[in-house]
Design a protein around this motif. Structure first.
Motif, short mmCIF file in Angstrom:
data_model
loop_
_atom_site.label_atom_id
_atom_site.label_comp_id
_atom_site.label_asym_id
_atom_site.label_seq_id
_atom_site.Cartn_x
_atom_site.Cartn_y
_atom_site.Cartn_z
N LEU A 302 87.88 4.27 93.34
CA LEU A 302 86.10 4.42 93.13
C LEU A 302 86.58 2.69 92.71
CD1 LEU A 302 85.28 7.31 92.14
CD2 LEU A 302 84.73 6.90 93.73
N ASP A 303 85.39 2.21 92.68
CA ASP A 303 84.80 0.96 91.87
C ASP A 303 84.43 1.49 90.64
OD1 ASP A 303 82.60 -0.76 90.87
OD2 ASP A 303 81.76 -1.24 92.89
N PRO A 304 85.12 0.74 89.60
CA PRO A 304 84.84 1.11 88.21
C PRO A 304 83.70 1.34 88.23
CG PRO A 304 86.13 -0.93 88.63
CD PRO A 304 85.44 -0.66 90.20
N LYS A 305 82.46 0.96 88.37
CA LYS A 305 81.22 0.86 87.88
C LYS A 305 81.25 2.44 88.30
CE LYS A 305 77.38 -1.09 88.52
NZ LYS A 305 76.48 -1.82 89.32
N VAL A 306 81.08 2.83 89.28
CA VAL A 306 80.90 4.80 89.49
C VAL A 306 81.71 4.99 89.16
CG1 VAL A 306 81.76 6.42 91.48
CG2 VAL A 306 80.11 4.00 92.33
N ALA A 307 83.22 4.83 88.61
CA ALA A 307 84.44 5.70 87.66
C ALA A 307 83.92 5.65 86.54
CB ALA A 307 85.82 5.17 87.85
N SER A 308 82.87 4.86 85.83
CA SER A 308 82.15 4.86 84.54
C SER A 308 81.80 6.10 84.25
CB SER A 308 81.93 4.22 83.77
OG SER A 308 81.24 3.32 84.50
N GLY A 309 80.66 6.62 85.30
CA GLY A 309 79.79 7.36 85.72
C GLY A 309 80.40 8.92 85.32
N LEU A 310 81.94 9.03 86.07
CA LEU A 310 82.21 10.02 85.68
C LEU A 310 82.46 10.94 85.08
CD1 LEU A 310 84.62 9.49 88.57
CD2 LEU A 310 82.18 10.58 89.28
N PRO A 311 83.07 12.36 84.73
CA PRO A 311 83.56 13.24 83.11
C PRO A 311 84.58 12.71 83.69
CG PRO A 311 82.44 14.09 84.99
CD PRO A 311 82.39 13.28 85.80
N THR A 312 85.57 12.17 84.12
CA THR A 312 86.38 12.13 84.12
C THR A 312 86.97 10.50 83.71
OG1 THR A 312 86.78 11.48 86.63
CG2 THR A 312 88.03 13.60 85.88
N ALA A 313 85.75 10.05 83.11
CA ALA A 313 86.08 8.73 82.44
C ALA A 313 86.79 9.06 81.03
CB ALA A 313 85.24 8.01 83.13
N PRO A 314 88.04 8.09 80.88
CA PRO A 314 88.64 7.89 79.61
C PRO A 314 87.59 8.11 78.76
CG PRO A 314 89.64 6.72 80.83
CD PRO A 314 88.17 7.03 81.81
N GLU A 315 86.32 7.09 78.10
CA GLU A 315 85.54 6.82 77.09
C GLU A 315 84.20 8.13 77.63
OE1 GLU A 315 85.73 5.20 80.18
OE2 GLU A 315 83.89 4.31 80.71
N ASN A 316 84.40 9.24 78.60
CA ASN A 316 83.48 10.39 78.54
C ASN A 316 84.42 11.15 78.53
OD1 ASN A 316 81.90 8.60 79.33
ND2 ASN A 316 81.23 9.08 81.63
N LEU A 317 85.78 10.76 78.07
CA LEU A 317 86.82 12.20 77.32
C LEU A 317 86.43 12.67 76.46
CD1 LEU A 317 89.46 12.50 80.63
CD2 LEU A 317 87.66 14.33 79.98
N VAL A 318 85.97 11.87 75.46
CA VAL A 318 86.51 11.99 73.59
C VAL A 318 85.38 12.87 73.15
CG1 VAL A 318 85.77 10.07 71.92
CG2 VAL A 318 86.70 9.16 73.77
N GLY A 319 85.99 13.72 73.11
CA GLY A 319 85.07 14.33 72.32
C GLY A 319 85.07 15.76 73.69
N ALA A 320 84.82 15.50 74.46
CA ALA A 320 85.03 16.56 75.43
C ALA A 320 85.88 18.05 75.60
CB ALA A 320 84.83 15.89 77.03
N LEU A 321 85.77 19.00 76.17
CA LEU A 321 87.10 20.01 76.16
C LEU A 321 86.85 20.76 77.77
CD1 LEU A 321 86.25 22.87 74.18
CD2 LEU A 321 84.42 22.39 74.76
N ALA A 322 87.47 21.32 77.76
CA ALA A 322 88.12 21.40 79.42
C ALA A 322 88.04 22.93 79.00
CB ALA A 322 89.61 21.28 79.35
N THR A 323 87.04 23.85 79.81
CA THR A 323 86.89 25.19 80.29
C THR A 323 88.30 25.78 80.25
OG1 THR A 323 85.33 25.21 81.38
CG2 THR A 323 85.62 26.67 81.41
N SER A 324 88.55 26.99 79.74
CA SER A 324 89.85 27.67 78.92
C SER A 324 89.37 28.27 80.51
CB SER A 324 89.96 28.20 78.15
OG SER A 324 90.72 29.37 78.42
N THR A 325 89.58 28.47 81.64
CA THR A 325 89.76 29.81 82.46
C THR A 325 90.43 31.00 82.53
OG1 THR A 325 90.22 27.62 84.74
CG2 THR A 325 89.99 30.01 85.31
N GLU A 326 91.78 31.41 81.81
CA GLU A 326 92.02 32.03 81.05
C GLU A 326 90.82 32.39 80.29
OE1 GLU A 326 96.07 32.93 78.90
OE2 GLU A 326 95.49 30.71 79.36
N PHE A 327 90.20 32.25 79.32
CA PHE A 327 89.79 33.17 78.15
C PHE A 327 88.68 33.22 79.23
CE2 PHE A 327 85.90 32.65 75.77
CZ PHE A 327 86.24 33.70 74.63
#
Lengths: 346, 415
Positions: A302-327
């Motif tokens: 991926l182009d870095p510009k596209v990558a930075s807009g994804l939920p998986t971009a490191p700066e976007n993961l700050v303060g984010a949380l993963a759904t607990s499928t188990e829960f």
């Protein structure tokens, strides 16, 4: 208003879809909207071109009842289905989905770990985040606590009509750290706390059911802030709407491919999943809608510009949380029921 | 006379009585054959589905199918002491088999209804399934100590019966507790009594409004000369023939905040801000009254058409005030139509789903909405059937009450 019209549309399209399906084609059912458009460009059309088969796209709103009815009456008109995590695990345990032969789906180690499971193959990582209309709000909100603050940010708020994500956001707004959300929600007191927090905001909430509603409402000014799927907000931004996403406190999750038990086109379905999960196709998908690839090779392309807009971009993961499928597998039904009763009360 | 009849013989030597009986039987068979298609149709399209629905609300097959040996082994259990070794062994055997056949999902979901968290307990045991044989009880308890608690075994015993009252009780906000007694659920989990109350309340209000609006229209229809009356009748029937969805959607267009009505009122300077007229209770009332109005007008009209205007004229000519004559002479004669119309509207109203779903808010949803919720969203078909069954029973009770009232009225009239 829109979900109501969608309800009508759903009834009509279901009737049409049932009539249109032919045995030789592969019926692929997704959640529709902007995501389906991206899938069409990245997966369906290229798959048609390989000559292995023709994709008949369809959409649904996540109702497992249809799948259950199909499997129980052995009248299977769908083949490949896009599902969320908890539904995948539950459906797998209840025998609604085929077990996947991963030897046909590519190298397991190339995928993010959550993408590999018995009945499912991860498609993309998406996120539910706080979105707002920058034109209507004088000050930009930065957290769910701001979302709950009706004094400094007056106006209606949109939230998804369901317990999932809503309860998490309530706890985040109440000061629970992202890492502790599911621990707190796992206790009786935690659930009470979340509902009590929701009580505070109840008169200001406008509930949405379809992913297309939040960007519409935000753009029209019906609500000033809303929880929303990040891809839908991005699509609205492309159309020139001044909508913004707050990644802090967002919840990310995976959608998975699965095959309905008893599908008549199981081989073709396996081929389709393997094809769609190839790095080059996932890359095209992420370029069309900012949902993160599950195939690590695709991320590299991926182009870095596209990558930075994804939920998986490191700066976007700050303060984010993963759904607990188990829960949600464990408590989902009980909490959805409780939520529904809560929403229906005055 | 009997003997005389028996001794009568027809021309061909067959006793007349026998011949008569043969003829009668042929006649009977013919009539049975004639109603057979209708009877079959009723059986297949009404009795069978409704019977299945009602059975679903008490059916309890999940554990029977997935854990048959455990359920059988628990049959004689006294619920006071922890079950014996054979029960644990049966559980392990069942789980192993259920795992292979993918039948565990439904059972663990069913157990989760009894105790929240049971499904993960079951999953945990399946992941670390101990071998059968001596000491299996301790081995299972070693996987999770909750297997040593009576609560969980009692839940299995409760959920293992072939029939269950679980769903029906839950539909009226009750449950069976540990000791086997029926108790009401905690206030924050109770929902359905309120929903039933709301359903009947909305239906009642809609019925009253339909009566208040329908009575004058029916009166006009019955008393106007045939030309204007026919025109009026077409105006009543035209919406009646229009699709329910179209009419409901039309109300959204009319009433929404940017809609025609609000736009007109703002344009006339009557209001400054648009009024919230739809997606709330008001919208539900308006749309439902409009849709159900013909069901009130038509029975009223058919009764009023049969009332001779001579009665009221006679009363007036005898000196009654026109209103008194109308009230004392005319209205009592329309009671049968009023009752039929009200019953029809009320029964149709309590089953309404799509109209409140489209023009109502979350707190305007009626029982049918929850039936749809359990059918489509959580796939708890037992609960959906239980709510449906209760709604059906309520309708039947209402109908019985109506039948009783109607027949006593008829008796009174005869006297």
């Amino acid at each position: 208003m829109n979900h109501r019209i969608q309800l009508l549309a759903l009834a009509v399209s279901a009737a049409l879809a049932a009539g249109a399906v032919q045995a030789a084609d592969l019926t692929v059912i997704s959640f529709g909207g902007a995501s389906q458009k991206a899938q069409d460009a990245a997966f369906y059309k290229p798959f048609d071109k390989t000559g292995a088969g023709r994709v008949l796209p369809g959409e649904y709103n996540g109702e497992m009842a249809k799948v259950k009815a199909m499997v129980e009456t052995n009248n299977i008109s769908w083949d490949v289905l896009e599902v969320e995590g908890p539904e995948l695990v539950r459906g797998c345990a209840e025998g609604l989905f085929e077990k996947l032969d991963w030897s046909q789906l590519g190298d397991k180690s190339k995928f993010v770990p959550e993408a590999v499971s018995e009945c499912g193959a991860g498609i993309f990582v998406w996120s539910t985040a706080l979105a707002y209309n920058a034109e209507k709000l004088a000050k930009a909100p930065t957290s769910w606590a701001d979302f709950w603050n009706v004094k400094d940010f007056p106006g209606k708020r949109g939230l998804r009509k369901g317990a999932k994500y809503t309860l998490e956001f309530a706890l985040l707004a109440d000061g629970v750290k992202p890492a502790d959300v599911y621990k707190v929600l796992g206790t009786k007191e935690g659930i009470e706390r979340a509902f009590k927090k929701l009580d505070e905001l109840k008169p200001h909430i406008q509930w949405w059911e379809a992913g297309a509603q939040p960007p519409q409402w935000l753009a029209a000014g019906d609500v000033v802030m809303s929880s929303a799927y990040n891809g839908r907000i991005a699509a609205a931004q492309k159309e020139g709407k001044k909508l913004e996403v707050v990644w802090n406190g967002s919840i990310y999750d995976l959608d998975h491919w699965t095959i309905i038990k008893g599908s008549k086109n199981k081989d073709m379905a396996m081929k389709f999943i393997a094809f769609a999960n190839r790095a080059e196709n996932q890359k095209v998908f992420a370029e069309n809608i900012p949902y993160g690839p599950t195939n690590n090779d695709a991320t590299k392309l991926l182009d870095p510009k596209v990558a930075s807009g994804l939920p998986t971009a490191p700066e976007n993961l700050v303060g984010a949380l993963a759904t607990s499928t188990e829960f949600w597998v464990e408590k989902g039904e009980e909490l959805e029921e409780r939520f529904n009763a809560w929403a229906a009360a005055k | 006379m009997n003997e005389a009849a028996a001794s009568l013989v027809a021309d061909d030597g067959v006793p007349l009585k026998l011949k008569l009986r043969r003829a009668e039987r042929a006649h009977k068979l013919k009539s049975v054959a004639m109603i057979a298609p209708l009877f079959l149709f009723l059986l297949l399209s009404f009795v069978l589905p409704i019977g299945t629905l009602m059975y679903r609300s008490v059916d309890n097959p999940e554990l029977h199918r997935a854990l048959p040996q455990t359920v059988a082994a628990l049959a004689g259990w006294d619920t006071q002491a922890l079950p014996d070794e054979p029960v644990f062994a049966a559980l392990v055997r069942d789980l192993r088999k259920a795992q292979e056949e993918s039948t565990l999902g439904l059972a663990s979901r069913r157990l989760n209804y009894e105790i929240s968290g049971f499904s993960s307990l079951l999953t945990k045991l399946v992941r670390k399934l101990p071998p059968e044989g001596a000491g299996v009880r301790d081995a299972v308890i070693a996987v999770d100590e909750r297997w040593g608690q009576l609560t969980y075994w009692r839940a299995i015993a409760r959920a293992g019966t072939p029939l269950t009252s679980f769903y029906l009780l839950k539909a009226v906000d009750h449950r069976v507790n540990e000791a086997g007694d029926i108790e009401s659920v905690p206030a924050n989990e109770a929902a359905y009594v309120t929903v039933f109350g709301r359903t009947f309340w909305i239906a009642l209000i809609v019925t009253l409004w339909a009566l208040a609006l329908g009575f004058p229209v029916a009166y006009l229809l019955a008393t106007l000369p045939s030309g204007p009356s026919n025109l009026l009748m077409i105006l009543v029937l035209l919406p009646f023939w229009t699709s329910l969805l179209v009419r409901t959607a039309a109300w959204i267009v009319l009433l929404q905040s940017g809609g025609i009505l609000n736009g007109a009122m703002i344009g006339l300077g009557l209001i400054a801000e648009p009024l919230q007229l739809v997606f709330n209770r008001f919208g539900v009332y308006v749309a439902m009254v409009h849709i159900l109005l013909p069901f009130m007008i038509l029975p009223l009209y058919s009764v009023m058409k049969g009332i001779s205007p001579a009665y009221v004229r006679a009363a007036v000519s005898l000196g009654a005030h026109p209103f008194l004559a109308f009230w004392r002479v005319y209205v009592p004669q329309t009671i049968a139509g009023v009752a039929a119309g009200c019953l029809l509207v009320f029964i149709l109203a309590i089953g309404y789903y799509i109209t409140p779903a489209l023009v109502g808010g979350p707190d305007d949803q009626m029982v049918s909405y929850f039936v749809a919720f359990f059918t489509n969203r959580t796939i708890n078909w037992g609960m959906a059937s239980a709510l449906g069954t209760l709604l059906l029973i309520a309708t039947l009770v209402l109908y019985a009450v109506y039948g009783k009232l109607a027949s006593s009225d008829a008796n009174k009239a005869r006297r």
